[in-house]
Design an enzyme around this catalytic site. Sequence first.
Site, PDB file in Angstrom:
ATOM      1  N   GLU A  98      88.768  53.030 -17.032  1.00  0.00           N
ATOM      2  CA  GLU A  98      88.199  52.997 -18.379  1.00  0.00           C
ATOM      3  C   GLU A  98      88.169  54.418 -18.937  1.00  0.00           C
ATOM      4  OE1 GLU A  98      87.617  51.764 -21.051  1.00  0.00           O
ATOM      5  OE2 GLU A  98      85.740  50.635 -21.096  1.00  0.00           O
ATOM      6  N   ASP A  99      88.230  54.536 -20.253  1.00  0.00           N
ATOM      7  CA  ASP A  99      88.225  55.887 -20.827  1.00  0.00           C
ATOM      8  C   ASP A  99      86.830  56.505 -20.856  1.00  0.00           C
ATOM      9  OD1 ASP A  99      87.419  54.110 -22.787  1.00  0.00           O
ATOM     10  OD2 ASP A  99      88.518  55.066 -24.412  1.00  0.00           O
ATOM     11  N   ASP A 102      79.861  54.820 -21.957  1.00  0.00           N
ATOM     12  CA  ASP A 102      78.918  55.234 -23.001  1.00  0.00           C
ATOM     13  C   ASP A 102      77.594  54.527 -22.719  1.00  0.00           C
ATOM     14  OD1 ASP A 102      77.691  56.010 -25.333  1.00  0.00           O
ATOM     15  OD2 ASP A 102      79.367  55.557 -26.637  1.00  0.00           O
ATOM     16  N   PHE A 151      80.826  62.926 -30.623  1.00  0.00           N
ATOM     17  CA  PHE A 151      81.951  62.029 -30.893  1.00  0.00           C
ATOM     18  C   PHE A 151      83.234  62.640 -30.325  1.00  0.00           C
ATOM     19  CE2 PHE A 151      82.287  58.198 -33.565  1.00  0.00           C
ATOM     20  CZ  PHE A 151      83.535  57.816 -33.083  1.00  0.00           C
ATOM     21  N   ARG A 164      94.049  58.874 -31.083  1.00  0.00           N
ATOM     22  CA  ARG A 164      94.325  58.544 -29.676  1.00  0.00           C
ATOM     23  C   ARG A 164      95.462  59.394 -29.110  1.00  0.00           C
ATOM     24  NH1 ARG A 164      91.609  53.535 -28.458  1.00  0.00           N
ATOM     25  NH2 ARG A 164      91.612  52.067 -30.194  1.00  0.00           N
TER      26      ARG A 164
HETATM   27  C1  PRP Z   1      85.132  51.928 -26.327  1.00  0.00           C
HETATM   28  C2  PRP Z   1      85.634  52.558 -25.062  1.00  0.00           C
HETATM   29  C3  PRP Z   1      84.994  51.736 -23.982  1.00  0.00           C
HETATM   30  C4  PRP Z   1      83.678  51.339 -24.605  1.00  0.00           C
HETATM   31  C5  PRP Z   1      82.567  52.170 -24.026  1.00  0.00           C
HETATM   32  O1  PRP Z   1      85.906  50.809 -26.578  1.00  0.00           O
HETATM   33  O2  PRP Z   1      87.044  52.528 -24.982  1.00  0.00           O
HETATM   34  O3  PRP Z   1      85.746  50.579 -23.682  1.00  0.00           O
HETATM   35  O4  PRP Z   1      83.783  51.556 -26.011  1.00  0.00           O
HETATM   36  O5  PRP Z   1      81.343  51.882 -24.623  1.00  0.00           O
HETATM   37  P1  PRP Z   1      80.096  51.238 -23.870  1.00  0.00           P
HETATM   38  O6  PRP Z   1      79.924  51.944 -22.565  1.00  0.00           O
HETATM   39  O7  PRP Z   1      78.967  51.549 -24.828  1.00  0.00           O
HETATM   40  O8  PRP Z   1      80.325  49.784 -23.733  1.00  0.00           O
HETATM   41  P2  PRP Z   1      86.196  50.203 -28.014  1.00  0.00           P
HETATM   42  O9  PRP Z   1      85.445  48.923 -28.148  1.00  0.00           O
HETATM   43  O10 PRP Z   1      85.974  51.238 -29.079  1.00  0.00           O
HETATM   44  O11 PRP Z   1      87.717  49.797 -27.922  1.00  0.00           O
HETATM   45  P3  PRP Z   1      89.035  50.680 -27.617  1.00  0.00           P
HETATM   46  O12 PRP Z   1      89.076  50.891 -26.124  1.00  0.00           O
HETATM   47  O13 PRP Z   1      90.135  49.808 -28.096  1.00  0.00           O
HETATM   48  O14 PRP Z   1      88.926  51.989 -28.364  1.00  0.00           O
END
Ligand code: PRP
Length: 179
Positions: A98-99, A102, A151, A164
Amino acid sequence: MLDKDIARVIYTPEQIQDRVKEIARRINEDFAGEQVVVIAVLRGSVIFFSDIFRNLTLDCEADFISVGSYGKGATSGELKLKKDISADIKGKNVIIVEDILDTGKTLKFICDLLSQREPKALRVCVLLDKKCEKQSEVKADYVGFEVEDTFVVGYGLDYADRYRNLPYIGELKTDIWRK
Ligand code: PRP
């Protein structure tokens, strides 16, 4: 052109690659001689996933999962599965890539879902662990970097689906996301 919206570079491409290699080395060690299913969480993790994946020397499969919230701008925070993995993970070693961790809601949802399928091991690998109030107990086994609660974009991470493709991880200027 995108650079003008960035307040500062937090991690350079070189720093990221060094960390990727270190994490991949640890995964190679931890799962030496075993098969692993490596799962990218779409879409933010694809660049990190590709770099980790190509540094693994294990016998591995690549798979993909996507989750999202109900409706646009939904405040309930409830997540749903948008795309499931293809692999049968029962009895297999699984690493979720995962990236960013949060609030932790996304990873909690995915870990709960996949652990029901009785994998042999389920590990979490995140590029960034954000220093903020976590709403779930999910802890990452492999962490690229800790970041402040700002951010962050680039290297897969987006703001409104942009940025991205920046090769570094940067802090987005406040006036861009407060517009
Ligand atoms: C973002 C990110 C994680 C998630 C983390 O995804 O890539 O998957 O939020 O947040 P959390 O820990 O509060 O759940 P996003 O829904 O923006 O989709 P993306 O990966 O397509 O950017």
